[in-house]
Scaffold this motif. Structure first.
Motif, PDB file in Angstrom:
ATOM      1  N   ILE A 190       0.859  -1.189   0.000  1.00 35.05           N
ATOM      2  CA  ILE A 190       0.000   0.000   0.000  1.00 35.05           C
ATOM      3  C   ILE A 190       0.889   1.231   0.000  1.00 35.05           C
ATOM      4  O   ILE A 190       1.830   1.336   0.790  1.00 35.05           O
ATOM      5  N   MET A 191       0.602   2.155  -0.903  1.00 41.15           N
ATOM      6  CA  MET A 191       1.330   3.426  -0.959  1.00 41.15           C
ATOM      7  C   MET A 191       0.444   4.529  -0.387  1.00 41.15           C
ATOM      8  O   MET A 191      -0.704   4.694  -0.822  1.00 41.15           O
ATOM      9  N   LYS A 192       0.995   5.276   0.588  1.00 38.77           N
ATOM     10  CA  LYS A 192       0.255   6.371   1.205  1.00 38.77           C
ATOM     11  C   LYS A 192       0.984   7.683   0.934  1.00 38.77           C
ATOM     12  O   LYS A 192       2.213   7.723   0.812  1.00 38.77           O
ATOM     13  N   TYR A 193       0.215   8.768   0.871  1.00 32.14           N
ATOM     14  CA  TYR A 193       0.817  10.072   0.636  1.00 32.14           C
ATOM     15  C   TYR A 193       1.392  10.607   1.941  1.00 32.14           C
ATOM     16  O   TYR A 193       0.658  11.039   2.838  1.00 32.14           O
ATOM     17  N   ASN A 194       2.717  10.553   2.042  1.00 29.53           N
ATOM     18  CA  ASN A 194       3.399  11.042   3.237  1.00 29.53           C
ATOM     19  C   ASN A 194       4.865  11.275   2.893  1.00 29.53           C
ATOM     20  O   ASN A 194       5.720  10.440   3.181  1.00 29.53           O
ATOM     21  N   PRO A 195       5.174  12.416   2.213  1.00 29.24           N
ATOM     22  CA  PRO A 195       6.574  12.713   1.854  1.00 29.24           C
ATOM     23  C   PRO A 195       7.460  12.583   3.080  1.00 29.24           C
ATOM     24  O   PRO A 195       7.185  13.193   4.119  1.00 29.24           O
ATOM     25  N   TYR A 196       8.560  11.824   2.913  1.00 31.09           N
ATOM     26  CA  TYR A 196       9.226  11.361   4.122  1.00 31.09           C
ATOM     27  C   TYR A 196      10.745  11.290   3.997  1.00 31.09           C
ATOM     28  O   TYR A 196      11.280  10.519   3.214  1.00 31.09           O
ATOM     29  N   PHE A 197      11.446  12.126   4.684  1.00 31.92           N
ATOM     30  CA  PHE A 197      12.861  12.060   5.069  1.00 31.92           C
ATOM     31  C   PHE A 197      13.890  12.021   3.930  1.00 31.92           C
ATOM     32  O   PHE A 197      14.760  12.870   3.849  1.00 31.92           O
ATOM     33  N   GLY A 198      13.834  11.049   3.037  1.00 29.91           N
ATOM     34  CA  GLY A 198      14.892  10.888   2.039  1.00 29.91           C
ATOM     35  C   GLY A 198      14.551  11.523   0.701  1.00 29.91           C
ATOM     36  O   GLY A 198      13.437  11.977   0.459  1.00 29.91           O
ATOM     37  N   LEU A 199      15.550  11.546  -0.187  1.00 27.40           N
ATOM     38  CA  LEU A 199      15.359  12.043  -1.548  1.00 27.40           C
ATOM     39  C   LEU A 199      15.850  10.986  -2.534  1.00 27.40           C
ATOM     40  O   LEU A 199      16.881  10.353  -2.315  1.00 27.40           O
ATOM     41  N   ILE A 200      15.104  10.821  -3.621  1.00 26.03           N
ATOM     42  CA  ILE A 200      15.501   9.925  -4.702  1.00 26.03           C
ATOM     43  C   ILE A 200      15.459  10.748  -5.986  1.00 26.03           C
ATOM     44  O   ILE A 200      14.416  11.338  -6.308  1.00 26.03           O
ATOM     45  N   ILE A 201      16.573  10.793  -6.695  1.00 22.85           N
ATOM     46  CA  ILE A 201      16.734  11.704  -7.829  1.00 22.85           C
ATOM     47  C   ILE A 201      16.973  10.914  -9.106  1.00 22.85           C
ATOM     48  O   ILE A 201      17.798  10.007  -9.140  1.00 22.85           O
ATOM     49  N   ARG A 202      16.235  11.279 -10.170  1.00 21.68           N
ATOM     50  CA  ARG A 202      16.513  10.708 -11.488  1.00 21.68           C
ATOM     51  C   ARG A 202      17.290  11.736 -12.305  1.00 21.68           C
ATOM     52  O   ARG A 202      16.808  12.848 -12.517  1.00 21.68           O
ATOM     53  N   ALA A 203      18.473  11.332 -12.726  1.00 21.79           N
ATOM     54  CA  ALA A 203      19.348  12.223 -13.492  1.00 21.79           C
ATOM     55  C   ALA A 203      19.433  11.757 -14.941  1.00 21.79           C
ATOM     56  O   ALA A 203      19.275  10.582 -15.240  1.00 21.79           O
ATOM     57  N   LYS A 204      19.707  12.690 -15.850  1.00 26.59           N
ATOM     58  CA  LYS A 204      19.829  12.358 -17.266  1.00 26.59           C
ATOM     59  C   LYS A 204      21.234  12.617 -17.790  1.00 26.59           C
ATOM     60  O   LYS A 204      21.441  12.717 -18.990  1.00 26.59           O
ATOM     61  N   THR A 205      22.197  12.704 -16.886  1.00 27.29           N
ATOM     62  CA  THR A 205      23.561  12.982 -17.296  1.00 27.29           C
ATOM     63  C   THR A 205      24.435  11.748 -17.146  1.00 27.29           C
ATOM     64  O   THR A 205      24.233  10.922 -16.275  1.00 27.29           O
ATOM     65  N   ALA A 206      25.434  11.637 -18.041  1.00 22.64           N
ATOM     66  CA  ALA A 206      26.406  10.553 -17.930  1.00 22.64           C
ATOM     67  C   ALA A 206      27.548  10.963 -17.008  1.00 22.64           C
ATOM     68  O   ALA A 206      28.316  10.131 -16.531  1.00 22.64           O
ATOM     69  N   ASP A 207      27.634  12.270 -16.751  1.00 20.44           N
ATOM     70  CA  ASP A 207      28.713  12.785 -15.895  1.00 20.44           C
ATOM     71  C   ASP A 207      28.219  12.857 -14.458  1.00 20.44           C
ATOM     72  O   ASP A 207      28.034  13.937 -13.897  1.00 20.44           O
ATOM     73  N   MET A 208      28.010  11.691 -13.851  1.00 22.25           N
ATOM     74  CA  MET A 208      27.497  11.639 -12.491  1.00 22.25           C
ATOM     75  C   MET A 208      28.457  12.225 -11.461  1.00 22.25           C
ATOM     76  O   MET A 208      28.004  12.887 -10.524  1.00 22.25           O
TER      77      MET A 208
END
Length: 261
Positions: A190-208
C-alpha cells in the motif's frame, strides 16, 4: 585408474555446469523487468538530516537541468530502506487483519521510478488532501479480495493499540514491482501520501561525478555538519545479489582449475 578418471571428469562437469547455471541466473537478475527503471537513480536516504531545509534543498536540486525528477521518500525498492507495516482490514472481512507493507511517498515517486499505473490516478496536489487515499499494487488487490473496479473502494487500517481504525480510499493500482529480492514473491503493498525524510533523484547525465559534486556543494551551503551520503540504485540492487555473484566467481575459478589440471 578408469574409476578415478571418470570421477575427475564428473567433478569437472559438475563445476562447469554450476558455473554456467549461476552465470545464467546473474544474467536473468540483470535483465529482469522488476517493474521500475533502476538506471540513473541517485538515492540520498539521509536527506532528512537537513531538517527544515529539506524542501529548499530539493527545490534547488530540481532546478538543475541535469535532473529529470526528484521524489521525497526514504522507501527504496532495493538496498537499505525504511520499513513500515500495519494491520489492514478488508471491508468484507474485518475479523481478519492482514499485516501489510506500507510505503510513504509523494506524487513524484511513481513517475521518478518509471512505474506504471494500471488503474485510477496518482497522488496530486490538485485534489487537495490525499491523507486517507492510497495506491495498491496488483498483489494487494488480489490478496484483499477486491472485486470489480477497485477505484473508490475502501480498506480499514489500524491506528492504535486500542482498536482505532481509519478508512483508506483506493485511488489507483500500480503494476507489481519487486521491492525485495527476486528470491521472494511480491507481497501486498500500500502506498500512502506522506513525503518522508529521504530524496531519490533521477538524473539524465552521464557525468554523475560532476553532478554529485554539485549536489554536495548545495548540501554544504545549508550549513549542516552532517556528511553528504548517497548511493546509486542500480548498485544497491546488485548488492542484494552479492552472494550469488561471489558464488559464481568461485565456481568459475574452480571450473577453470579443474579443466586446466
Amino acid at each position: 585408474r578408469s574409476s578415478l578418471v571418470i570421477f575427475q571428469f564428473t567433478i569437472s562437469a559438475c563445476l562447469i555446469l554450476g558455473a554456467l547455471i549461476v552465470a545464467k541466473q546473474m544474467w536473468f537478475i540483470q535483465h529482469k523487468d522488476v517493474g521500475y527503471d533502476r538506471e540513473g537513480l541517485l538515492v540520498i536516504r539521509e536527506a532528512g538530516l537537513l531538517g527544515n531545509n529539506l524542501n529548499a534543498f530539493a527545490k534547488e536540486v530540481k532546478e538543475n537541468p541535469r535532473i529529470v525528477n526528484i521524489t521525497t521518500s526514504a522507501f527504496v525498492p532495493a538496498g537499505p530502506s525504511d520499513s513500515n507495516m500495519n494491520n489492514v482490514y478488508s471491508k468484507s472481512d474485518v475479523s481478519q487483519p492482514l499485516r501489510t507493507r506500507i510505503f510513504n511517498i509523494d506524487e513524484e515517486y511513481i513517475p521518478t521510478f518509471g512505474m506504471h499505473l494500471l488503474e485510477g490516478r496518482n497522488f496530486s496536489k490538485e485534489f487537495g488532501s490525499e491523507e486517507n487515499n492510497v495506491i495498491l499494487n496488483e498483489t494487494a488487490v488480489k490478496t484483499f479480495g477486491i472485486q470489480g473496479n477497485p477505484i473508490g473502494q475502501t480498506l480499514m487500517e489500524t491506528t492504535d493499540l486500542e482498536g482505532g481504525r481509519q478508512t483508506l480510499t483506493i485511488i489507483g493500482v500500480v503494476k507489481d514491482f519487486n521491492f525485495k529480492s527476486l528470491k521472494q514473491s511480491i507481497e501486498p503493498l500500500i502506498m500512502k501520501y506522506n513525503p518522508y525524510f529521504g530524496l531519490i533523484i533521477r538524473a539524465k547525465t552521464a557525468d554523475m561525478p560532476d553532478l554529485i559534486t554539485d549536489l554536495e556543494t548545495k548540501w554544504k551551503a545549508f550549513g549542516t555538519e552532517e556528511p553528504f551520503g548517497y548511493g546509486f540504485l542500480d548498485e544497491l540492487y546488485n548488492e542484494t545479489y552479492r552472494k550469488e555473484q561471489n558464488m559464481g566467481y568461485i565456481l568459475g575459478i574452480f571450473a577453470f582449475l579443474t579443466v586446466f589440471v
